[in-house]
Design an enzyme around this catalytic site. Structure first.
Site, mmCIF file in Angstrom:
data_model
loop_
_atom_site.group_PDB
_atom_site.id
_atom_site.type_symbol
_atom_site.label_atom_id
_atom_site.label_comp_id
_atom_site.label_asym_id
_atom_site.label_seq_id
_atom_site.Cartn_x
_atom_site.Cartn_y
_atom_site.Cartn_z
ATOM 1 N N HIS A 194 -9.318 0.890 5.250
ATOM 2 C CA HIS A 194 -8.163 1.009 6.114
ATOM 3 C C HIS A 194 -8.238 2.222 6.905
ATOM 4 O O HIS A 194 -9.280 3.085 7.030
ATOM 5 C CB HIS A 194 -7.211 2.033 4.815
ATOM 6 N N ASN A 197 0.625 -1.217 -0.023
ATOM 7 C CA ASN A 197 0.189 -0.107 -0.009
ATOM 8 C C ASN A 197 0.961 1.196 -0.092
ATOM 9 O O ASN A 197 1.402 1.616 1.133
ATOM 10 C CB ASN A 197 -0.849 -0.168 1.246
ATOM 11 N N SER A 228 3.678 -1.964 10.247
ATOM 12 C CA SER A 228 5.207 -1.800 10.531
ATOM 13 C C SER A 228 5.877 -3.325 10.161
ATOM 14 O O SER A 228 6.801 -3.635 10.825
ATOM 15 C CB SER A 228 5.676 -1.429 12.037
HETATM 16 P P1 PGA Z 1 2.812 0.493 7.543
HETATM 17 O O1 PGA Z 1 1.530 0.505 7.025
HETATM 18 O O2 PGA Z 1 3.273 -0.778 6.979
HETATM 19 O O3 PGA Z 1 3.694 1.625 7.199
HETATM 20 O O4 PGA Z 1 2.866 0.403 9.085
HETATM 21 C C1 PGA Z 1 0.789 -0.535 6.901
HETATM 22 C C2 PGA Z 1 -0.773 0.032 6.195
HETATM 23 O O5 PGA Z 1 -1.287 0.951 6.648
HETATM 24 O O6 PGA Z 1 -1.331 -0.832 5.439
#
Ligand code: PGA
Length: 258
Positions: A103, A9, A221
């Site tokens: 989301h 994403n 993350s």
């Molecule tokens: P992140 O985002 O891997 O930067 O934490 C994940 C997401 O929001 O789909």
């Protein structure tokens, strides 16, 4: 058989030239290293660039392969006077195959509700596309509340109107809000606990066979260092990757970890 999926994403990042460069790197790395030369050929990769780049992105992704084109959002109506928005059918018409729905950033900054997300899921499925339905709790709920019940409620309110046949086409992404973009990944045990609860909840309504076939992705993350541990959990079928999807090497390392 549930699918193994790693979705990237990109959120609101990259200029057109940067997007083209990242996409061609990722496509080539996957072709050279991940799909053809390893035993990970069964991973489906979904790349979700900003909607303005979808038409261009389609040209970089070989049709019929393991890499799919995804969108980050769609409107809940099929068409009409909704300035600035795009519909599932419009996304389909430019070659999109997956759409992220609900989301936490859409819920938080755009006030998207469970009822609205139920409609979005319907539009995505009516168009023959795959919704990646996101759910997840805040830090406050995780520390002080019934976070399992909260996530189950999100699923009930936005998905449980579907028939079993329709639900079979849904991918769920568990994304604890406290782990998104913060560097605070859920531990593998925390991810497994929630993925198990999500699968049980689906089983309570649709039966075990249906629940066992649903892919449940972890997001928050996830990166090249922690992906292997997360993906090793029995109910974690892949990841929805934000920050780590913006660098070709890191993203393909996450795919290899699956
Ligand atoms: P992140 O985002 O891997 O930067 O934490 C994940 C997401 O929001 O789909």
């Amino acid at each position: 058989m549930r699918k193994k999926i790693v979705a990237g994403n990109w959120k609101m990042n990259k200029t057109l030239d940067e997007a083209k460069a990242l996409l061609s790197e990722v496509v080539n790395m996957i072709k050279d290293e991940v799909i053809e030369t390893s035993n990970r050929g069964d991973v489906t990769v979904v790349i979700c660039p900003p909607s303005i780049y979808l038409t261009t992105s389609r040209q970089y992704i070989p049709s019929g392969g393991r890499i799919m084109l995804g969108a980050q959002n769609c409107h809940e109506k099929e068409s009409g006077a909704y300035t600035g928005d795009v519909s599932a059918s419009m996304l389909k018409s430019v070659g999109v195959e997956y759409i992220i729905v609900g989301h936490s950033e859409r819920r938080q900054y755009f006030g998207e509700t469970n009822a609205q997300l139920a409609e979005k899921v319907d539009r995505v499925l009516e168009n023959g596309l795959v919704p990646i339905f996101c759910c997840g709790e805040s830090l406050d709920l995780r520390e002080n509340g019934d976070y399992v019940g909260f996530v189950k409620g999100q699923l009930t309110d936005s998905l449980f109107h579907l028939s079993a046949e329709a639900l079979a086409n849904v991918v769920v992404a568990y994304e604890p809000i406290w782990a998104i973009g913060t560097g605070l990944t859920a531990s593998s045990a925390q991810a497994q606990e929630m993925h198990f609860e999500i699968r049980q909840h689906i089983a309570s309504k649709y039966g075990d066979a249906v629940a066992q076939d649903i892919s449940i992705l972890y997001g928050g993350s996830a990166n090249e260092k922690n992906a292997a541990d997360l993906f090793a959990q029995p109910d974690v079928d892949g990841g929805l990757i934000g920050g780590a999807s913006l660098k070709s090497r890191e993203f393909t390392n996450v795919i290899k970890a699956r």
